[in-house]
Design a protein around this motif. Structure first.
Motif, PDB file in Angstrom:
ATOM      1  N   LYS A 178     -15.061  13.459 -30.275  1.00 52.57           N
ATOM      2  CA  LYS A 178     -14.719  14.758 -30.867  1.00 52.57           C
ATOM      3  C   LYS A 178     -15.084  15.898 -29.911  1.00 52.57           C
ATOM      4  CE  LYS A 178     -14.962  13.519 -35.759  1.00 52.57           C
ATOM      5  NZ  LYS A 178     -15.527  13.832 -37.083  1.00 52.57           N
ATOM      6  N   LEU A 179     -16.228  15.759 -29.243  1.00 51.58           N
ATOM      7  CA  LEU A 179     -16.654  16.770 -28.272  1.00 51.58           C
ATOM      8  C   LEU A 179     -15.644  16.851 -27.131  1.00 51.58           C
ATOM      9  CD1 LEU A 179     -19.338  18.472 -28.286  1.00 51.58           C
ATOM     10  CD2 LEU A 179     -20.171  16.940 -26.515  1.00 51.58           C
ATOM     11  N   ALA A 180     -15.228  15.697 -26.637  1.00 53.70           N
ATOM     12  CA  ALA A 180     -14.259  15.662 -25.538  1.00 53.70           C
ATOM     13  C   ALA A 180     -12.925  16.269 -25.970  1.00 53.70           C
ATOM     14  CB  ALA A 180     -14.061  14.223 -25.066  1.00 53.70           C
ATOM     15  N   GLU A 181     -12.556  16.032 -27.226  1.00 53.87           N
ATOM     16  CA  GLU A 181     -11.293  16.565 -27.745  1.00 53.87           C
ATOM     17  C   GLU A 181     -11.329  18.093 -27.755  1.00 53.87           C
ATOM     18  OE1 GLU A 181      -8.206  15.345 -31.314  1.00 53.87           O
ATOM     19  OE2 GLU A 181     -10.338  14.994 -31.610  1.00 53.87           O
ATOM     20  N   LEU A 182     -12.442  18.681 -28.227  1.00 53.60           N
ATOM     21  CA  LEU A 182     -12.550  20.138 -28.239  1.00 53.60           C
ATOM     22  C   LEU A 182     -12.545  20.684 -26.812  1.00 53.60           C
ATOM     23  CD1 LEU A 182     -12.817  22.828 -29.614  1.00 53.60           C
ATOM     24  CD2 LEU A 182     -15.273  22.422 -29.916  1.00 53.60           C
ATOM     25  N   HIS A 183     -13.205  19.987 -25.894  1.00 53.45           N
ATOM     26  CA  HIS A 183     -13.174  20.380 -24.476  1.00 53.45           C
ATOM     27  C   HIS A 183     -11.732  20.477 -23.986  1.00 53.45           C
ATOM     28  CE1 HIS A 183     -16.882  20.954 -22.276  1.00 53.45           C
ATOM     29  NE2 HIS A 183     -17.472  19.948 -22.907  1.00 53.45           N
ATOM     30  N   ARG A 184     -10.928  19.446 -24.292  1.00 49.69           N
ATOM     31  CA  ARG A 184      -9.548  19.424 -23.826  1.00 49.69           C
ATOM     32  C   ARG A 184      -8.723  20.538 -24.451  1.00 49.69           C
ATOM     33  NH1 ARG A 184     -10.295  13.744 -24.729  1.00 49.69           N
ATOM     34  NH2 ARG A 184      -8.997  13.858 -26.595  1.00 49.69           N
ATOM     35  N   VAL A 185      -8.933  20.794 -25.749  1.00 49.14           N
ATOM     36  CA  VAL A 185      -8.187  21.859 -26.434  1.00 49.14           C
ATOM     37  C   VAL A 185      -8.523  23.222 -25.825  1.00 49.14           C
ATOM     38  CG1 VAL A 185      -7.949  23.085 -28.638  1.00 49.14           C
ATOM     39  CG2 VAL A 185      -7.877  20.595 -28.588  1.00 49.14           C
ATOM     40  N   ASP A 204      -9.733  23.802 -22.792  1.00 47.60           N
ATOM     41  CA  ASP A 204      -9.198  23.843 -21.424  1.00 47.60           C
ATOM     42  C   ASP A 204      -7.706  24.156 -21.445  1.00 47.60           C
ATOM     43  OD1 ASP A 204     -11.680  23.297 -20.383  1.00 47.60           O
ATOM     44  OD2 ASP A 204     -11.283  21.167 -19.992  1.00 47.60           O
ATOM     45  N   ALA A 205      -6.979  23.492 -22.350  1.00 51.04           N
ATOM     46  CA  ALA A 205      -5.531  23.695 -22.432  1.00 51.04           C
ATOM     47  C   ALA A 205      -5.188  25.131 -22.836  1.00 51.04           C
ATOM     48  CB  ALA A 205      -4.919  22.708 -23.422  1.00 51.04           C
ATOM     49  N   ALA A 206      -6.069  25.742 -23.631  1.00 51.13           N
ATOM     50  CA  ALA A 206      -5.840  27.120 -24.089  1.00 51.13           C
ATOM     51  C   ALA A 206      -6.401  28.155 -23.105  1.00 51.13           C
ATOM     52  CB  ALA A 206      -6.464  27.322 -25.466  1.00 51.13           C
ATOM     53  N   GLY A 207      -7.038  27.658 -22.040  1.00 46.99           N
ATOM     54  CA  GLY A 207      -7.587  28.578 -21.048  1.00 46.99           C
ATOM     55  C   GLY A 207      -8.819  29.325 -21.512  1.00 46.99           C
ATOM     56  N   VAL A 208      -9.550  28.745 -22.465  1.00 47.66           N
ATOM     57  CA  VAL A 208     -10.772  29.384 -22.958  1.00 47.66           C
ATOM     58  C   VAL A 208     -11.960  28.887 -22.136  1.00 47.66           C
ATOM     59  CG1 VAL A 208     -12.330  29.668 -24.922  1.00 47.66           C
ATOM     60  CG2 VAL A 208      -9.858  29.590 -25.295  1.00 47.66           C
ATOM     61  N   LEU A 215      -1.176   6.293 -28.094  1.00 48.06           N
ATOM     62  CA  LEU A 215      -0.924   7.560 -27.402  1.00 48.06           C
ATOM     63  C   LEU A 215      -2.051   7.845 -26.419  1.00 48.06           C
ATOM     64  CD1 LEU A 215       0.128   9.788 -30.451  1.00 48.06           C
ATOM     65  CD2 LEU A 215       1.644   8.594 -28.857  1.00 48.06           C
ATOM     66  N   SER A 216      -1.729   8.543 -25.330  1.00 50.49           N
ATOM     67  CA  SER A 216      -2.781   9.000 -24.409  1.00 50.49           C
ATOM     68  C   SER A 216      -3.546  10.140 -25.072  1.00 50.49           C
ATOM     69  CB  SER A 216      -2.159   9.493 -23.103  1.00 50.49           C
ATOM     70  OG  SER A 216      -1.460  10.717 -23.333  1.00 50.49           O
ATOM     71  N   PRO A 217      -4.799  10.423 -24.646  1.00 53.21           N
ATOM     72  CA  PRO A 217      -5.540  11.531 -25.245  1.00 53.21           C
ATOM     73  C   PRO A 217      -4.772  12.858 -25.232  1.00 53.21           C
ATOM     74  CG  PRO A 217      -7.047  10.150 -24.027  1.00 53.21           C
ATOM     75  CD  PRO A 217      -5.665   9.624 -23.736  1.00 53.21           C
ATOM     76  N   PRO A 218      -4.128  13.263 -24.114  1.00 58.78           N
ATOM     77  CA  PRO A 218      -3.379  14.534 -24.151  1.00 58.78           C
ATOM     78  C   PRO A 218      -2.216  14.511 -25.141  1.00 58.78           C
ATOM     79  CG  PRO A 218      -3.821  13.891 -21.885  1.00 58.78           C
ATOM     80  CD  PRO A 218      -4.182  12.714 -22.741  1.00 58.78           C
ATOM     81  N   GLU A 219      -1.522  13.353 -25.240  1.00 60.61           N
ATOM     82  CA  GLU A 219      -0.427  13.238 -26.206  1.00 60.61           C
ATOM     83  C   GLU A 219      -0.955  13.392 -27.632  1.00 60.61           C
ATOM     84  OE1 GLU A 219       2.903  10.198 -24.448  1.00 60.61           O
ATOM     85  OE2 GLU A 219       0.974   9.311 -24.970  1.00 60.61           O
ATOM     86  N   LYS A 220      -2.088  12.745 -27.893  1.00 56.94           N
ATOM     87  CA  LYS A 220      -2.659  12.817 -29.240  1.00 56.94           C
ATOM     88  C   LYS A 220      -3.112  14.240 -29.550  1.00 56.94           C
ATOM     89  CE  LYS A 220      -6.207  10.862 -32.218  1.00 56.94           C
ATOM     90  NZ  LYS A 220      -7.452  10.108 -32.289  1.00 56.94           N
ATOM     91  N   ASP A 221      -3.778  14.909 -28.587  1.00 56.40           N
ATOM     92  CA  ASP A 221      -4.246  16.283 -28.817  1.00 56.40           C
ATOM     93  C   ASP A 221      -3.096  17.203 -29.201  1.00 56.40           C
ATOM     94  OD1 ASP A 221      -6.728  15.409 -28.027  1.00 56.40           O
ATOM     95  OD2 ASP A 221      -6.690  16.386 -26.075  1.00 56.40           O
ATOM     96  N   ALA A 222      -1.941  16.988 -28.565  1.00 57.81           N
ATOM     97  CA  ALA A 222      -0.811  17.898 -28.746  1.00 57.81           C
ATOM     98  C   ALA A 222      -0.242  17.840 -30.159  1.00 57.81           C
ATOM     99  CB  ALA A 222       0.284  17.566 -27.736  1.00 57.81           C
ATOM    100  N   GLN A 223      -0.502  16.744 -30.878  1.00 58.60           N
ATOM    101  CA  GLN A 223       0.108  16.614 -32.201  1.00 58.60           C
ATOM    102  C   GLN A 223      -0.852  16.240 -33.317  1.00 58.60           C
ATOM    103  OE1 GLN A 223       2.857  13.132 -32.328  1.00 58.60           O
ATOM    104  NE2 GLN A 223       2.249  12.762 -30.222  1.00 58.60           N
ATOM    105  N   ALA A 242      -6.622  24.096 -32.651  1.00 56.67           N
ATOM    106  CA  ALA A 242      -5.775  25.134 -32.071  1.00 56.67           C
ATOM    107  C   ALA A 242      -5.818  26.408 -32.911  1.00 56.67           C
ATOM    108  CB  ALA A 242      -4.340  24.628 -31.943  1.00 56.67           C
ATOM    109  N   LEU A 243      -5.939  26.248 -34.237  1.00 53.67           N
ATOM    110  CA  LEU A 243      -6.035  27.420 -35.120  1.00 53.67           C
ATOM    111  C   LEU A 243      -7.373  28.140 -34.954  1.00 53.67           C
ATOM    112  CD1 LEU A 243      -4.476  25.937 -38.391  1.00 53.67           C
ATOM    113  CD2 LEU A 243      -3.403  27.527 -36.784  1.00 53.67           C
ATOM    114  N   LEU A 244      -8.385  27.415 -34.452  1.00 51.78           N
ATOM    115  CA  LEU A 244      -9.698  28.039 -34.206  1.00 51.78           C
ATOM    116  C   LEU A 244      -9.767  28.750 -32.867  1.00 51.78           C
ATOM    117  CD1 LEU A 244     -12.583  25.613 -35.312  1.00 51.78           C
ATOM    118  CD2 LEU A 244     -11.838  27.722 -36.415  1.00 51.78           C
ATOM    119  N   VAL A 245      -8.812  28.468 -31.970  1.00 54.05           N
ATOM    120  CA  VAL A 245      -8.905  28.986 -30.604  1.00 54.05           C
ATOM    121  C   VAL A 245      -9.078  30.501 -30.534  1.00 54.05           C
ATOM    122  CG1 VAL A 245      -7.546  29.343 -28.495  1.00 54.05           C
ATOM    123  CG2 VAL A 245      -7.886  27.045 -29.375  1.00 54.05           C
ATOM    124  N   PRO A 246      -8.302  31.303 -31.304  1.00 54.48           N
ATOM    125  CA  PRO A 246      -8.519  32.761 -31.202  1.00 54.48           C
ATOM    126  C   PRO A 246      -9.960  33.182 -31.510  1.00 54.48           C
ATOM    127  CG  PRO A 246      -6.450  32.295 -32.329  1.00 54.48           C
ATOM    128  CD  PRO A 246      -7.166  30.976 -32.177  1.00 54.48           C
TER     129      PRO A 246
END
Length: 201
Positions: free
Chosen positions: A13-20, A22-26, A173-181, A189-193
């Motif tokens: 879960k920690l790694a997943e939030l890291h990836r999200v 990073d993808a959002a540029g935060v 699914l790969s981790p990035p594929e899974k994160d995207a959906q 993603a809704l928490l990113v702002p």
């Protein structure tokens, strides 16, 4: 850097939030897990909804540490089982976190359910509690339950969950594929702002 406590010991879960993030540029957030802070009494997950449980976990972590805290509660809602296992997903077989036993029990309960009635959704509620705010968001990922486990990625019920429109289970699914959906990816993603504001301090 601002510290953000992820109220979990699940490194995935920690790694997943890291990836999200990073993808959002935060940037500007240091992610900590419960293993990185002094132990505190964690309230049992007794809420009737994912939202109640996520908020309770985030509040406990914030009160105990003073750190802005994120917590999630997630699980699988199966249409043919009237939305169960739901908030009981992690302990459906009676032993918390026994993925193999939980999945085997679910497949057993679904053995006579025809293909057209095997719809399901992964649901994730994510809560952020800080000095400035309390925020709870929800993500859903629709799909169906296959008859045999496929794939060795992910965790939980991923090997038996076939996302809508996909020929591969969540565990294939790969981790990035899974994160995207995924449900958690959508909720995070809704928490990113709000997390971007936190990082800006």
């Amino acid at each position: 850097m601002t510290s953000l406590l992820v109220a979990s010991r699940n490194r995935k879960k920690l790694a997943e939030l890291h990836r999200v993030l990073d993808a959002a540029g935060v940037s500007g957030l240091t992610l900590l897990s419960l293993d990185d802070v002094a132990a505190f009494d964690e309230a049992p997950e007794t809420g009737a909804t994912f939202e109640e449980n996520a908020l309770a976990k985030a509040r406990d972590a914030y009160r105990a540490t003073g750190l802005a805290s994120v917590a999630d509660d997630s699980g699988l809602e199966v249409d043919a089982l009237n939305g169960m296992p739901g908030v009981l997903s992690a302990r459906w077989s009676g032993r918390h976190g026994d993925d193999a036993a939980n999945t085997a029990l679910l497949l057993g309960q679904m053995s006579d359910v025809p293909d057209e009635r095997r719809g399901a959704a992964f649901v994730s509620a994510c809560a952020l509690v800080s000095a400035a705010r309390e925020l709870v968001v929800r993500g859903e990922w629709r799909g169906s339950i296959v008859r045999t486990s496929r794939g060795d990625g992910g965790f939980g019920y991923d090997p038996v969950f076939l996302p809508s429109g996909s020929s591969r289970t969540a565990a294939e699914l790969s981790p990035p594929e899974k994160d995207a959906q995924s449900h958690r990816g959508r909720a995070l993603a809704l928490l990113v702002p709000a997390l971007r504001e936190l990082a800006a301090g």
